[in-house]
Design an enzyme around this catalytic site. Structure first.
Site, mmCIF file in Angstrom:
data_model
loop_
_atom_site.group_PDB
_atom_site.id
_atom_site.type_symbol
_atom_site.label_atom_id
_atom_site.label_comp_id
_atom_site.label_asym_id
_atom_site.label_seq_id
_atom_site.Cartn_x
_atom_site.Cartn_y
_atom_site.Cartn_z
ATOM 1 N N VAL A 72 25.808 -30.114 23.831
ATOM 2 C CA VAL A 72 25.676 -30.463 25.249
ATOM 3 C C VAL A 72 24.775 -29.465 25.949
ATOM 4 O O VAL A 72 24.863 -28.261 25.698
ATOM 5 C CB VAL A 72 27.078 -30.425 25.925
ATOM 6 C CG1 VAL A 72 26.952 -30.613 27.423
ATOM 7 C CG2 VAL A 72 27.993 -31.474 25.324
ATOM 8 N N CYS A 73 23.877 -29.963 26.801
ATOM 9 C CA CYS A 73 23.116 -29.051 27.666
ATOM 10 C C CYS A 73 23.041 -29.651 29.061
ATOM 11 O O CYS A 73 23.755 -30.596 29.374
ATOM 12 C CB CYS A 73 21.745 -28.771 27.097
ATOM 13 S SG CYS A 73 20.624 -30.166 27.184
ATOM 14 N N ALA A 74 22.177 -29.095 29.904
ATOM 15 C CA ALA A 74 22.148 -29.530 31.295
ATOM 16 C C ALA A 74 21.627 -30.959 31.430
ATOM 17 O O ALA A 74 22.207 -31.791 32.120
ATOM 18 C CB ALA A 74 21.311 -28.570 32.132
ATOM 19 N N MET A 100 24.831 -32.729 31.055
ATOM 20 C CA MET A 100 25.859 -32.565 32.078
ATOM 21 C C MET A 100 25.545 -33.381 33.329
ATOM 22 O O MET A 100 26.431 -33.700 34.112
ATOM 23 C CB MET A 100 26.026 -31.081 32.438
ATOM 24 C CG MET A 100 26.637 -30.231 31.342
ATOM 25 S SD MET A 100 28.269 -30.817 30.778
ATOM 26 C CE MET A 100 29.351 -30.190 32.072
#
Lengths: 375, 75
Positions: A72-74, A100
């Site tokens: 998961v990243c931004a 996110m």
């Protein structure tokens, strides 16, 4: 090995179904500590993607091979890069589509109850942000309470259910998320209600949401009753629906109570908050099921993913309802408050209609947890 | 400030600004200065944190017309 793409909806299912998941969060440490994907049985490893540019070998021993791993990243880009590196190293992993950003936006509609004569009550769980919106459906008509800004989702849902949206309410002027209320009303011709005491600075037309306002949904007995309950804001209003459900807005949550400071007047409103929680709500039937506008921690979710609990149980279990001493209560809700929600002053301006940021700017403003409560 | 090399990472989305910054840093000597231009807002926190974790020095950071400028001195 292959890289799989998961949607926010798939991750939400894992949260609601209490499944296991290992999350490799490749955002900055600050961002991770501030806000992450919460799940009862989730495990985490936070390593910023820019520390993995030379390779992922060092973290391989820390990643399980017996459970699913989600990177998961931004926004998505870095998680794809890291997932591909892990795949090249022989691991099967997935990444979260939209990162996110999409997690913050995802809404899951869950039925809370069937009402008389085929009526239905839905809770829209914005699981990444902790926002809860509601739709009451009865005999071809619908009312929406505390809609978030993804207006299409509510309008499409109403179409799917073959109901006409007649009434749109905001329990108060929100400070943690952008309301979709007046836009839904504008598009559907519904009436938009806002408490007048919260609306002194708004630049659009609205219908006053006053104590005792009584609205019928459909021809049958499903009614929505407004109950003035100030404290989070001076205008905050609750709803009793069908004599069974108490929609508390940001006044009372499952495991916490509303904070009185987001409009800048904690000292003034703490008395109102006390009065609402310790007098007005006490006069209501204990069998009412409380449906708040937020949850703060994943433990507040029931097994079916809803956020709901009997008022009588909250009187016993919720710490914020059990502070006998008034001075102690005052200090609990005004001292040592958690940090304020991201961009809350700007968000209030948006909800007053004073500024109109584009979609990307709105997404940016809403990043992070809601932080509307005091525990 | 004596800039040794300039990297234009404008228009690139995460993770590319950092990937390119790292490559550019590999090409300059210790003590030399790299100028990076980026438009991805995430670069602000990410480049700042990356510079710190690599032991480099962020001499200056400014924003002009939505472009982020970074001046990084190699460790």
């Amino acid at each position: 090995m292959s890289v799989n793409k998961w949607t926010a909806a798939q991750v939400a299912r894992k949260v609601i179904d209490n499944e296991e998941l290992f999350i490799l969060d490749v955002r900055n440490q600050d961002a991770f500590e501030d806000w992450k994907i919460e799940g009862h049985k989730f495990e985490y490893l936070n390593i910023p993607y820019f520390e993995l540019l030379d390779g992922v070998e060092e973290i391989l021993p820390k990643l399980p091979t017996d459970k699913e791993v989600l990177v998961v990243c931004a926004k998505e880009g870095s998680s794809v890069m890291v997932a591909e590196m892990l795949s090249d190293a022989g691991r099967e992993v997935a990444y979260l589509e939209g990162g996110m950003k999409s997690w913050s936006s995802y809404l899951e509609p869950i039925k809370v109850a069937d009402l008389d004569n085929g009526g239905e009550l839905y809770q829209f769980v914005r699981i990444g942000k902790g926002c809860l919106s509601y739709m009451v459906i009865s005999e071809g008509e619908a009312a929406i309470i505390d809609a978030v800004r993804f207006t299409d989702l509510f309008i499409d849902f109403a179409k799917e259910k073959n109901v006409e949206i007649k009434h749109v309410f905001d329990t108060h002027l929100h400070a943690d998320h952008i309301s979709g209320g007046r836009h839904i009303a504008h598009e559907t011709g519904a009436t938009y209600y806002l408490p007048p005491k919260d609306a002194t600075e708004v630049v659009f037309d609205y219908t006053a949401l006053r104590d005792g306002l009584h609205v019928k949904i459909g021809e049958s007995k499903i009614d929505v009753n407004a109950l003035y309950s100030p404290g989070h804001t001076i205008g905050s209003t609750s709803f009793v629906i069908d004599d069974q459900f108490l929609l508390t807005g940001d006044i009372l949550f499952i495991d916490s109570i509303g904070r009185p400071d987001l409009a800048g007047l904690a000292e003034d409103w703490v008395g109102d908050l006390r009065e609402t929680l310790y007098k007005r709500y006490r006069e209501l039937a204990e069998d009412l099921v409380v449906l708040p506008a937020h949850f703060m921690i994943i433990d507040e979710l029931n097994e079916d993913g809803t956020v709901a609990k009997r008022l009588g149980d909250l009187f016993k279990e919720n710490h914020g309802l059990n502070i006998e001493d008034e001075a102690e209560f005052r200090s609990t809700v005004t001292d040592n408050l958690p940090p304020q929600p991201n961009a809350y002053e700007q968000i209030r301006q948006v909800n007053m209609g004073k500024i109109t940021p584009d979609n990307d700017e709105q997404t940016e403003m809403e990043i992070g947890p809601n932080r509307c409560a005091v525990r | 400030m004596n800039i040794t090399k300039t990297l234009d990472a404008k228009g690139l989305a995460c993770p590319m600004p950092i990937v390119k910054t790292k490559k550019a840093m590999d090409m300059i000597q210790s003590g030399e200065i790299l100028e990076v231009m980026a438009t991805d807002k995430g670069a602000l926190s990410d480049i700042t944190a990356w510079v710190k974790s690599g032991g480099h020095t962020l001499l200056e950071q400014k924003t002009e017309d939505d472009v982020l400028y970074f001046y990084i001195q190699k460790a």
